[in-house]
Design a protein around this motif. Structure first.
Motif, short mmCIF file in Angstrom:
data_model
loop_
_atom_site.label_atom_id
_atom_site.label_comp_id
_atom_site.label_asym_id
_atom_site.label_seq_id
_atom_site.Cartn_x
_atom_site.Cartn_y
_atom_site.Cartn_z
N GLY A 62 0.05 2.84 -13.93
CA GLY A 62 0.50 1.80 -14.73
C GLY A 62 1.61 1.11 -14.23
N PHE A 63 2.55 0.69 -15.32
CA PHE A 63 3.64 -0.16 -14.86
C PHE A 63 4.89 0.96 -14.59
N ASN A 99 0.88 -1.45 -0.04
CA ASN A 99 0.02 -0.01 0.13
C ASN A 99 0.69 1.00 0.22
N SER A 119 6.83 -2.55 -11.03
CA SER A 119 5.58 -2.22 -10.10
C SER A 119 4.43 -1.73 -10.84
N PHE A 120 3.14 -2.38 -10.56
CA PHE A 120 1.91 -1.88 -10.94
C PHE A 120 1.27 -1.15 -10.04
N ASN A 121 0.62 -0.02 -10.70
CA ASN A 121 -0.31 0.87 -9.94
C ASN A 121 -1.33 0.97 -10.98
N ARG A 122 -2.73 0.86 -10.53
CA ARG A 122 -3.75 0.93 -11.37
C ARG A 122 -3.96 2.32 -11.98
N ASP A 123 -3.71 3.19 -11.16
CA ASP A 123 -3.44 4.57 -11.63
C ASP A 123 -2.40 5.06 -12.55
N GLU A 158 -1.11 1.98 -3.67
CA GLU A 158 -1.22 0.32 -3.55
C GLU A 158 -0.59 -0.04 -4.99
N ARG A 159 -0.01 -1.13 -4.78
CA ARG A 159 0.74 -1.72 -5.87
C ARG A 159 0.95 -3.42 -5.90
#
Length: 167
Positions: free
Chosen positions: A142-143, A113, A136-140, A116-117
């Motif tokens: 990206g990668f 968190n 690392s991926f974060n929905r806002d 969030e990733r």
């Protein structure tokens, strides 16, 4: 090796912005690792303990503080958890696992968190050289990907037993 170890690192932080120039500063990081038993590793680290500031603006470099723990499961898998505090931001927590798929291949995944990733890792070792990829991926956002090439002295070959902050 012993049950306790400590280390220090000199680090150069550099920022360069097209059309604006750049700045850099030297700093130091410190860390300690304690192995209360063979399969458990507890560690703490602090970045920029020298309080370095960037260039003529004297902008402070916010060093991170990290505490982590890992538990080796039979030598091929490691469970880990960590807490990171970066400057004025809320602490970030993460947990995951690395698995030594073969003597040359390490795979890992973790969730965290703040932000969030999901983190993913693959490392290939050939002799004393190790090539690592981390994403690392974060929905806002990206990668975000990173790559590294390392060299390990003294013929280290096992991968899963490495540092608890691999990811």
């Amino acid at each position: 090796g012993g049950r306790f170890s400590a280390g220090a690192r000199l680090a150069r932080t550099a920022v360069r912005m097209k059309g604006f120039g750049g700045a850099s500063a030297l700093g130091a990081d410190i860390g300690m690792v304690w192995r209360p038993v063979r399969t458990v590793m507890l560690s703490v680290a602090a970045e920029n303990v020298t309080g370095s500031r960037l260039g003529v603006s004297r902008e402070p470099i916010e060093g991170r503080k990290r505490a982590s723990a890992s538990w080796s499961l039979g030598g091929r898998a490691v469970l880990f958890a960590s807490a990171v505090k970066a400057g004025r931001f809320e602490p970030s927590l993460s947990a995951g696992c690395t698995v030594e798929a073969s003597r040359a291949l390490l795979l890992g995944a973790a969730a965290g968190n703040g932000p969030e990733r999901m983190d993913f890792l693959a490392a290939v070792t050939v002799g004393a050289a190790r090539f690592s990829w981390r994403s690392s991926f974060n929905r806002d956002l990206g990668f975000s990907n990173g790559f590294s090439l390392g060299w390990h002295a003294r013929g280290e070959t096992g991968l899963a037993s490495k540092r608890s902050d691999t990811i």
